[in-house]
Design a protein around this motif. Structure first.
Motif, PDB file in Angstrom:
ATOM      1  N   MET A   1      38.266  48.516  52.917  1.00 45.27           N
ATOM      2  CA  MET A   1      38.014  48.049  51.519  1.00 45.27           C
ATOM      3  C   MET A   1      36.466  48.223  51.387  1.00 45.27           C
ATOM      4  N   THR A   2      36.085  48.667  50.220  1.00 40.30           N
ATOM      5  CA  THR A   2      34.650  48.889  50.060  1.00 40.30           C
ATOM      6  C   THR A   2      34.267  47.673  49.296  1.00 40.30           C
ATOM      7  N   ASP A   3      32.887  47.872  49.085  1.00 45.84           N
ATOM      8  CA  ASP A   3      32.099  46.688  48.202  1.00 45.84           C
ATOM      9  C   ASP A   3      32.578  47.030  46.584  1.00 45.84           C
ATOM     10  N   ASN A   4      32.611  48.271  46.326  1.00 48.98           N
ATOM     11  CA  ASN A   4      33.062  48.607  44.798  1.00 48.98           C
ATOM     12  C   ASN A   4      34.570  48.209  44.587  1.00 48.98           C
ATOM     13  N   GLU A   5      35.381  48.229  45.708  1.00 51.40           N
ATOM     14  CA  GLU A   5      36.792  47.939  45.500  1.00 51.40           C
ATOM     15  C   GLU A   5      36.917  46.282  45.425  1.00 51.40           C
ATOM     16  N   ILE A   6      36.104  45.592  46.079  1.00 47.51           N
ATOM     17  CA  ILE A   6      36.237  44.109  46.086  1.00 47.51           C
ATOM     18  C   ILE A   6      35.440  43.797  44.761  1.00 47.51           C
ATOM     19  N   ALA A   7      34.682  44.300  44.192  1.00 48.29           N
ATOM     20  CA  ALA A   7      33.885  43.891  42.979  1.00 48.29           C
ATOM     21  C   ALA A   7      35.106  44.132  42.019  1.00 48.29           C
ATOM     22  N   THR A   8      35.642  45.217  41.889  1.00 47.80           N
ATOM     23  CA  THR A   8      36.731  45.597  41.071  1.00 47.80           C
ATOM     24  C   THR A   8      37.947  44.506  41.075  1.00 47.80           C
ATOM     25  N   VAL A   9      38.296  44.048  42.046  1.00 50.70           N
ATOM     26  CA  VAL A   9      39.171  43.190  42.397  1.00 50.70           C
ATOM     27  C   VAL A   9      38.839  41.786  41.991  1.00 50.70           C
ATOM     28  N   LEU A  10      37.622  41.354  42.148  1.00 55.25           N
ATOM     29  CA  LEU A  10      37.144  40.172  41.495  1.00 55.25           C
ATOM     30  C   LEU A  10      37.080  40.033  39.906  1.00 55.25           C
ATOM     31  N   CYS A  11      36.303  40.983  39.627  1.00 58.71           N
ATOM     32  CA  CYS A  11      36.369  41.328  38.150  1.00 58.71           C
ATOM     33  C   CYS A  11      37.710  41.189  37.596  1.00 58.71           C
ATOM     34  N   SER A  12      38.494  41.778  37.949  1.00 58.60           N
ATOM     35  CA  SER A  12      40.080  42.071  37.215  1.00 58.60           C
ATOM     36  C   SER A  12      40.495  40.444  37.435  1.00 58.60           C
ATOM     37  N   ALA A  13      40.612  39.808  38.521  1.00 59.00           N
ATOM     38  CA  ALA A  13      41.216  38.655  38.778  1.00 59.00           C
ATOM     39  C   ALA A  13      40.526  37.496  37.853  1.00 59.00           C
ATOM     40  N   LEU A  14      39.275  37.475  37.582  1.00 52.75           N
ATOM     41  CA  LEU A  14      38.713  36.624  36.828  1.00 52.75           C
ATOM     42  C   LEU A  14      38.801  36.758  35.323  1.00 52.75           C
TER      43      LEU A  14
ATOM     44  N   THR B   1      41.109  38.503  33.799  1.00 54.14           N
ATOM     45  CA  THR B   1      42.634  38.289  33.590  1.00 54.14           C
ATOM     46  C   THR B   1      42.730  36.938  33.187  1.00 54.14           C
ATOM     47  N   ALA B   2      42.162  36.001  33.914  1.00 59.42           N
ATOM     48  CA  ALA B   2      42.327  34.410  33.836  1.00 59.42           C
ATOM     49  C   ALA B   2      41.446  33.807  32.640  1.00 59.42           C
ATOM     50  N   MET B   3      40.340  34.481  32.659  1.00 60.90           N
ATOM     51  CA  MET B   3      39.442  34.056  31.620  1.00 60.90           C
ATOM     52  C   MET B   3      38.737  34.945  30.655  1.00 60.90           C
ATOM     53  N   PRO B   4      39.602  35.559  29.728  1.00 60.48           N
ATOM     54  CA  PRO B   4      39.385  36.770  28.918  1.00 60.48           C
ATOM     55  C   PRO B   4      38.128  36.463  27.826  1.00 60.48           C
ATOM     56  N   ASP B   5      37.856  35.092  27.854  1.00 63.29           N
ATOM     57  CA  ASP B   5      36.500  35.082  26.917  1.00 63.29           C
ATOM     58  C   ASP B   5      35.215  35.043  27.515  1.00 63.29           C
ATOM     59  N   VAL B   6      35.203  35.320  29.054  1.00 64.59           N
ATOM     60  CA  VAL B   6      34.079  35.328  29.767  1.00 64.59           C
ATOM     61  C   VAL B   6      33.819  36.743  30.327  1.00 64.59           C
ATOM     62  N   ARG B   7      32.853  37.271  30.210  1.00 65.54           N
ATOM     63  CA  ARG B   7      32.444  38.644  30.897  1.00 65.54           C
ATOM     64  C   ARG B   7      31.910  38.326  32.304  1.00 65.54           C
ATOM     65  N   VAL B   8      32.717  39.299  33.285  1.00 62.95           N
ATOM     66  CA  VAL B   8      32.373  39.134  34.630  1.00 62.95           C
ATOM     67  C   VAL B   8      31.763  40.333  35.359  1.00 62.95           C
ATOM     68  N   MET B   9      30.589  40.331  35.946  1.00 64.06           N
ATOM     69  CA  MET B   9      30.071  41.306  36.291  1.00 64.06           C
ATOM     70  C   MET B   9      29.028  41.122  37.598  1.00 64.06           C
ATOM     71  N   GLN B  10      28.731  42.255  38.393  1.00 65.23           N
ATOM     72  CA  GLN B  10      27.804  41.980  39.298  1.00 65.23           C
ATOM     73  C   GLN B  10      26.764  41.689  38.845  1.00 65.23           C
TER      74      GLN B  10
ATOM     75  N   VAL C   1      29.622  35.415  33.894  1.00 65.62           N
ATOM     76  CA  VAL C   1      29.679  35.236  35.384  1.00 65.62           C
ATOM     77  C   VAL C   1      29.163  36.247  36.178  1.00 65.62           C
ATOM     78  N   LEU C   2      28.173  36.043  36.981  1.00 68.91           N
ATOM     79  CA  LEU C   2      27.612  37.052  37.860  1.00 68.91           C
ATOM     80  C   LEU C   2      27.908  36.799  39.354  1.00 68.91           C
ATOM     81  N   PHE C   3      27.923  37.715  40.004  1.00 66.48           N
ATOM     82  CA  PHE C   3      28.413  37.583  41.390  1.00 66.48           C
ATOM     83  C   PHE C   3      27.545  38.381  42.177  1.00 66.48           C
ATOM     84  N   THR C   4      27.266  38.091  43.359  1.00 67.13           N
ATOM     85  CA  THR C   4      26.590  39.119  44.186  1.00 67.13           C
ATOM     86  C   THR C   4      26.846  38.761  45.703  1.00 67.13           C
TER      87      THR C   4
END
Length: 190
Positions: free
Chosen positions: A1-14, A16-25, A40-43
């Motif tokens: 699993m690559t970094d971009n795949e992990i970021a895509t999965v995290l963004c998608s999961a969050l 989906t559950a919180m449609p009113d929030v932007r999630v990005m690296q 929501v920002l993550f790194t």
């Protein structure tokens, strides 16, 4: 699993559950200034390999795969603009609490597990007060989330001929013919 795949999965999961929030690296090279709305920002702040690689020869015999479990710590932070006239707006801490519920809840954990990610630990919500460019103090909460995933690498099998050199000559076995000494029978180099 690559970094971009992990970021895509995290963004998608969050999202989906919180449609009113932007999630990005957090390390987006094209962002100029702070994003609008609730974000929501993550790194990734740390990663390590756990155990030893597993090597498996593919069915065609032309390559083998190496797979290993990795643990990574992601730091999540949130931005939530506040309006003094509207007390119903969520604070950044409220947004991160929702993130922890999504990542630790049954639906979120199932979505992540189906994508190959396991949440191992969600750390404490830490709050730091900083002074912004207008002299106002604002809170910048963050939390660390430890995940585990499997990373696989396909390696082609070398087609170079293998050269064997006979640099070791095994010792020859000799027996001492003396009947008085039966303990002297053994392997002796010649």
């Amino acid at each position: 699993m690559t970094d971009n795949e992990i970021a895509t999965v995290l963004c998608s999961a969050l999202t989906t559950a919180m449609p009113d929030v932007r999630v990005m690296q957090a390390n987006q090279p094209t962002i100029q200034g702070a994003p609008d709305g609730i974000v929501v920002l993550f790194t990734e702040i740390h990663s390590k390999r756990v155990g030893y690689p597993k090597r498996t020869l593919t069915t065609d015999g032309n390559s083998f795969s190496e797979s290993c479990i990795w643990e990574a710590i992601y730091q999540f932070s949130a931005l939530s603009p506040q309006d003094p006239n509207d007390a119903t707006l969520p604070t950044a801490k409220d947004v991160l609490r929702r993130v922890s519920w999504v990542l630790n809840g049954a639906a979120g954990m199932l979505a992540l597990r189906q994508s190959g990610i396991a949440v191992l630990h969600i750390g404490d919500l830490q709050v730091t007060n900083i002074e912004d460019d207008q002299g106002q103090y604002t809170q910048t909460p963050s939390m660390d989330v430890t995940i585990q995933y499997l990373s696989t690498n396909n390696v082609p099998v070398s087609t170079h001929p293998v050269t064997k050199s006979n640099i070791y000559t095994p010792a020859q076995t000799t027996t001492d013919p003396s009947p008085a000494s039966s303990k002297k029978t053994g392997t002796y180099p010649v």
